[in-house]
Motif scaffolding. Structure first.
Motif, mmCIF file in Angstrom:
data_model
loop_
_atom_site.group_PDB
_atom_site.id
_atom_site.type_symbol
_atom_site.label_atom_id
_atom_site.label_comp_id
_atom_site.label_asym_id
_atom_site.label_seq_id
_atom_site.Cartn_x
_atom_site.Cartn_y
_atom_site.Cartn_z
ATOM 1 N N LEU A 1 9.240 -1.331 13.468
ATOM 2 C CA LEU A 1 10.236 -0.500 12.777
ATOM 3 C C LEU A 1 11.170 0.213 13.763
ATOM 4 O O LEU A 1 12.332 0.468 13.449
ATOM 5 N N HIS B 1 -2.310 2.998 10.833
ATOM 6 C CA HIS B 1 -3.629 2.396 10.590
ATOM 7 C C HIS B 1 -4.216 1.869 11.892
ATOM 8 O O HIS B 1 -3.465 1.488 12.790
ATOM 9 N N THR C 1 1.509 -3.419 16.949
ATOM 10 C CA THR C 1 1.649 -2.495 18.075
ATOM 11 C C THR C 1 2.449 -1.248 17.702
ATOM 12 O O THR C 1 2.530 -0.305 18.473
ATOM 13 N N SER D 1 6.606 -0.068 -1.200
ATOM 14 C CA SER D 1 7.667 0.613 -0.454
ATOM 15 C C SER D 1 8.949 -0.203 -0.565
ATOM 16 O O SER D 1 8.906 -1.416 -0.742
ATOM 17 N N ILE E 1 0.813 -1.228 0.000
ATOM 18 C CA ILE E 1 0.000 0.000 0.000
ATOM 19 C C ILE E 1 0.844 1.274 0.000
ATOM 20 O O ILE E 1 0.343 2.351 -0.276
#
Ligand code: ADP
Length: 618
Positions: A586, A574, A582, A610, A556
């Motif tokens: 990243l 989101h 959670t 991405s 997306i």
């Protein structure tokens, strides 16, 4: 027969003889060639000088009654003179010999011949001067001495000019040195010369005229002559003396000025010696002076430094080009300023902020260089510390701490507020005796408590990254194949394709790196369009000093404004209902990459996919 005017300028006086003219011709040619000091011109000059001497000698011999060859009319016969036709006067003959000696002396300077030549020239100047003065005073030459009897006026003037010219050209002549010198003596000499020469001639002329015309007696004339010469000379000398006194006063003032400036310079130097490291070198860089501070900082004694170059303290830190630039700059006469790392006698490094100043120029070349240096070792060490791993680590920990504070104030507050809010409501219910909503409140409180527990667990996991273990060499291709096996179920469920390129073997924290790849692949599978099958591609490329990895998906994508935010702990784009998670994945990834000294970033196009990039040191 009428004499042509050129032979005797003053009617009735002596004529210039052919042999005299020949002597002048030789002298003229000699003047043209004698300065080109080649072997040939030297021989030619000597021959011409010898010929003059010979003509003179033969003529004098003829006067003495010894006629070896008839030199007088050897070349042409003289129809103008009555006595001794064609024979030059004794004075001319003597001058011819002296001319020859003068030229000969010039060719043999600084030898006895040279000195004889100079004496000859002075004698010649004297002889011709007597003759010239006699002509100027209109005294028939016979009345002085028969010696000058037949020397023509132009002959004497030419001899005088020749003697002066040769004396002025000969570098060993005192006359030349005094007349052309720059010192005070020469200046006075030049000022006095015209007066010394002209005054006596002028007054002698007047004296003779006065006596001849019977205007005054000989006695009166001579006394007046003496008094006039004395008075005028005194007045003139007084003027010169006054001028000299003036310039002497000026000189004393300048000397005083200079002394003061020297004293100031001395103070300045003393001040500089106390605060700066100072050295002076010659144009080749050989040390000629060092101050105490130089010795103190370098650890060498002055005696060990003098006569050596700065290579003695060279630490080998700077490139050749660095020193080349230094020399290019100072040889041009410009000041060079930079920081140098040197090495002291005991092997310690020290940094000096250095200015090298070209001091004086001789013959277009710098003759000395002054180096003024300040010890900046402490500053340099502080700078190095700033750049060091220790500081990097500190920065890293600081960032982590900031994140923890952020989490404590935002994310943990949220379930806490829920718990407090519903506990209050529960309290009110208990007070009022209603138990209708109790199970709902308890459920909310329990959920919030669990959320808090999960958050705290995540937080603890995050804090633990990279805590204990050592780095090990890991074959990343092998690692990825293991990860794929672990995730096989999920890949199949998602009908996804995971392509892995060639990967290197690197020293890493294994567990953390496994987590990094897992998180990125897992996100790539998760943030997908519902209708398309996920394609994940993992690549590595080698760059100088590090490897760059990329994990690309066709999901997306991420809007530009969120590209940094997603790396912060618990930050999600989101709601959980859409994509579960959670928001810690990243943040973990970034911490792991930074732990390895690398960077993590994302490039993305919303809707299309991405690519997450990260680097690892080799
Ligand atoms: P989580 O996956 O638990 O939400 P992460 O820290 O892994 O937490 O991701 C943070 C946010 O970054 C995600 O919520 C998502 O919005 C965005 N994100 C991460 N990876 C991708 C990806 N591959 N494609 C699109 N968005 C992503």
């Amino acid at each position: 027969m009428e004499k042509p005017a050129v032979l005797s300028i003053i009617p009735g006086s002596a004529t210039m003889k052919f042999n005299s003219a020949l002597v002048f011709l030789f002298a003229g040619v000699n003047l043209l060639i004698y300065r080109k000091a080649t072997a040939r011109t030297k021989v030619a000059s000597d021959i011409l000088a010898g010929a003059s001497v010979l003509i003179g000698l033969l003529t004098l011999a003829a006067y003495a009654g010894i006629e070896i060859i008839s030199i007088d009319n050897l070349f042409v016969s003289d129809p103008f003179s009555e006595t001794n036709p064609g024979r030059m006067s004794q004075a001319t003959a003597l001058c011819a010999i002296l001319t020859g000696l003068g030229f000969w002396g010039y060719q043999h300077q600084n030898e006895i011949a040279g000195h004889i030549g100079l004496i000859g020239l002075k004698l010649m100047a004297l002889l011709s001067l007597i003759s010239v003065v006699a002509y100027l005073l209109l005294i028939p030459s016979e009345e002085i001495t028969s010696f000058f009897q037949t020397m023509a006026i132009h002959t004497s003037v030419l001899f005088l000019a020749l003697a002066v010219a040769l004396l002025l050209r000969n570098p060993y002549s005192h006359f030349r040195r005094i007349l052309l010198g720059r010192q005070a003596g020469s200046i006075i000499y030049r000022k006095l010369l015209p007066v010394v020469l002209l005054l006596p001639i002028l007054f002698s002329f007047m004296l003779l005229l006065g006596i001849q015309k019977g205007i005054f007696t000989l006695q009166f004339g001579v006394v007046s002559y003496a008094v006039l010469i004395m008075t005028l000379s005194l007045i003139y000398v007084s003027f010169i003396a006054l001028g000299l006194n003036r310039s002497d006063r000026e000189r004393s003032r300048l000397e005083e000025d200079l002394k003061q400036r020297n004293a100031q310079l001395d103070q300045f130097k003393q001040g500089m010696d106390k605060t700066a490291i100072v050295a002076i070198t010659d144009h080749k860089g050989v040390i000629t002076y060092v101050n105490d501070l130089f010795c103190e900082v370098s650890g060498y004694a002055a005696s060990e430094l003098l006569g050596r170059t700065h290579a003695l303290v060279n630490s080998g830190y700077h490139s050749k080009a660095f020193y080349q630039n230094l020399w290019d700059t100072i040889e041009k006469g410009d000041v060079w300023v930079d920081e140098i790392r040197n090495q002291s006698r005991d092997g310690q490094y020290y940094w000096v902020h250095t200015a090298i100043i070209p001091l004086s120029v001789a013959h277009g070349q710098q003759s000395e260089y002054l180096a003024i240096q300040h010890d900046i070792t402490q500053r340099k060490e502080a700078e190095a510390l700033l750049k060091s791993e220790y500081v990097k680590n500190l920065e890293f920990k600081n960032k982590e701490l900031e994140q923890f504070v952020y989490i404590a104030s935002h994310d943990l507050q949220e379930p806490l507020r829920t718990i407090i809010g519903f506990t209050e409501l529960l309290g009110k219910d208990v007070a009022s005796g209603t138990a209708e909503n109790t199970p709902l409140y308890v459920e909310y409180i329990t959920q919030a408590g669990q959320r808090m527990r999960a958050l705290i667990k995540d937080l603890l996991d995050y804090g633990r990254i990279g805590r204990s273990k050592e780095k090990v060499l890991v074959d990343l291709e092998q690692l990825l194949s293991d990860i794929r096996k672990d995730m096989n179920q999920r890949i199949k469920e998602n009908k996804a394709m995971v392509k892995v390129g060639q990967l290197p073997t690197l020293p890493v924290f294994e567990t953390e790196i496994r987590q990094l790849f897992q998180n990125l692949i897992s996100n790539a599978l998760k943030f997908q369009h519902t209708e398309t099958a996920p394609v994940v591609e993992l690549q590595a490329r080698e760059l100088p000093g590090h490897w760059e990895f990329s994990v690309a998906d066709n999901g997306i994508g991420i809007a530009d404004q969120h590209k940094e935010r997603i790396f912060t702990i618990f930050q999600r784009l989101h709601p959980k209902s859409e994509y579960e998670g959670t928001g810690i994945g990243l943040a973990h990834c970034r911490k792991i990459v930074e732990l390895h000294g690398g960077d993590l970033w994302v490039e993305s196009q919303t809707g299309k996919g991405s690519t997450f990039y990260f680097t690892l040191k080799k």
